[in-house]
Scaffold this active site. Structure first.
Site, short mmCIF file in Angstrom:
data_model
loop_
_atom_site.label_atom_id
_atom_site.label_comp_id
_atom_site.label_asym_id
_atom_site.label_seq_id
_atom_site.Cartn_x
_atom_site.Cartn_y
_atom_site.Cartn_z
N ALA A 144 0.85 -1.19 0.00
CA ALA A 144 0.00 0.00 0.00
C ALA A 144 0.89 1.24 0.00
O ALA A 144 2.11 1.15 0.08
CB ALA A 144 -0.91 -0.01 1.23
N LYS A 145 0.23 2.38 -0.04
CA LYS A 145 0.95 3.66 -0.11
C LYS A 145 2.00 3.81 0.99
O LYS A 145 3.08 4.34 0.78
CB LYS A 145 -0.05 4.82 -0.01
CG LYS A 145 -0.70 5.15 -1.34
CD LYS A 145 0.11 6.19 -2.12
CE LYS A 145 -0.15 6.16 -3.61
NZ LYS A 145 -1.49 6.59 -3.96
N ARG A 146 1.68 3.33 2.21
CA ARG A 146 2.61 3.54 3.32
C ARG A 146 3.95 2.81 3.10
O ARG A 146 4.92 3.09 3.78
CB ARG A 146 1.97 3.11 4.64
CG ARG A 146 1.75 1.63 4.75
CD ARG A 146 1.17 1.21 6.09
NE ARG A 146 0.84 -0.20 6.08
CZ ARG A 146 -0.23 -0.72 5.51
NH1 ARG A 146 -1.10 0.07 4.91
NH2 ARG A 146 -0.44 -2.01 5.51
N HIS A 147 3.98 1.87 2.17
CA HIS A 147 5.23 1.20 1.88
C HIS A 147 6.07 1.96 0.85
O HIS A 147 7.05 1.45 0.33
CB HIS A 147 4.96 -0.22 1.35
CG HIS A 147 4.22 -1.08 2.31
ND1 HIS A 147 2.97 -1.58 2.07
CD2 HIS A 147 4.57 -1.53 3.55
CE1 HIS A 147 2.57 -2.29 3.11
NE2 HIS A 147 3.51 -2.27 4.01
N GLY A 148 5.64 3.18 0.57
CA GLY A 148 6.32 3.95 -0.47
C GLY A 148 5.53 3.81 -1.75
O GLY A 148 4.67 2.93 -1.87
#
Ligand code: GLU
Length: 313
Positions: free
Chosen positions: A248-252
């Site tokens: 997801a976005k939080r992983h970059g």
């Protein structure tokens, strides 16, 4: 010339255009493409744009562009799921007429509050306690009696629908709770739309990420209830971040768009994906067609794949 034994495989790419495609989606689509193309089959494209508000304008176009950029192709014109609401509705009504589905006026909150064991229905949904089962004879009656919009729920009277997955092997197919086939806003639920459309498109192989494994028993029940031919299912490992959770976005930003904007070439992305599939050494570059000779789904590594350490930037 290839000699085909039995019917030709018909697969599909079924992207939900809810945002930019990322490395996780790309890996699954590459596998769906390889699985079908390696056997000389037909690959269809269906855009699953039924989720109204979550679909951003321009997202359909962007999704197709991302797939083409990777070097994936498909046969025929893309089918937009949102153009098939009438067929989804007709199927839902057939289920009601057959006594296999019923109107339900419960809100999500009520279902959550009434559920004795939340999170057991799969997909983090609480198990529906059956409040509206047998309560109304028709949708119109349900709505008139309660002043609320009604969903349609499919009756589940079994504990399991075992099946053999072409990649993941034998599955217990555990299932609990009646599930929604038409939402309270009148739109089809994913479970029904996907079955009706896969059957209408003559799909014989559904290859997708294994976060959808819990949905398959539901879909099998719908195939049987509607008298439709079941495809073979193949669920492949989901791509996760370093914390083991779905990419997801939080992983970059692993969106293809982002990588492309930063100057990463498509053959480097496909090369990275091929390395995760054990088909190329890390750092190799290739186009999808180069991966076709000798491709066997069975040789794809079984573990979850980390997509955040891609080293492409
Ligand atoms: N549209 C779904 C997704 O992008 C896939 C549904 C399916 O393959 O059954 O996750």
């Amino acid at each position: 010339m290839t000699v085909a034994f039995g019917a030709t495989v018909v697969g599909r790419l079924a992207p939900s255009p809810t945002g930019a495609l990322h490395l996780g989606n790309a890996r699954t689509f590459l596998l769906a493409w390889l699985s079908v193309r390696a056997r000389g089959g037909t690959l269809l494209l269906r855009v699953e744009d039924i989720d109204g508000p979550r679909i951003k304008s321009g997202a359909v176009h962007a999704t197709l562009e991302d797939l083409r950029w990777l070097g994936l192709d498909w046969d025929g014109e893309p089918l937009l799921q949102s153009e098939r609401f009438a067929q989804h509705r007709a199927a839902a009504e057939r289920l009601v007429l057959a006594g296999l589905a019923y109107p339900c006026v419960c809100t999500r909150k009520e279902v959550e509050e009434a559920a004795s064991a939340p999170h057991e229905g799969g997909e983090h949904e609480p198990v529906y306690p059956g409040t509206c089962r047998g309560r109304f004879t028709s949708l119109a009656e349900a709505e008139a009696a309660t002043g609320r919009a009604a969903a349609l729920r499919f009756i589940v009277d079994v504990d399991a629908v075992p099946f053999v997955d072409r990649f993941a092997g034998p599955q217990p197919g555990r299932i609990r709770g009646d599930f929604v086939v038409a939402k309270r806003d009148g739109l089809p639920a994913y479970q029904l739309a996907v079955v009706v459309d896969d059957a209408a498109q003559g799909v014989t192989e559904v290859l997708r990420a294994d976060d959808l494994l819990p949905s398959t028993p539901r879909q099998l029940l719908l195939y049987r209830a509607l008298g439709l031919r079941e495809p073979q299912f193949a669920h492949v490992p989901l791509v996760v971040g370093g914390d083991g959770l779905r990419l997801a976005k939080r992983h970059g930003d692993t969106s293809l768009r982002h990588l492309r904007d930063r100057g990463v070439a498509a053959d480097a992305v496909v090369g990275f994906l091929a390395a995760t599939l054990g088909l190329r050494p890390r750092g190799a570059r290739c186009v999808p067609a180069e991966l076709l000779p000798g491709f066997e789904l069975a040789t794809v590594p079984r573990g979850q794949v980390r997509g955040d350490d891609h080293g492409l930037l």
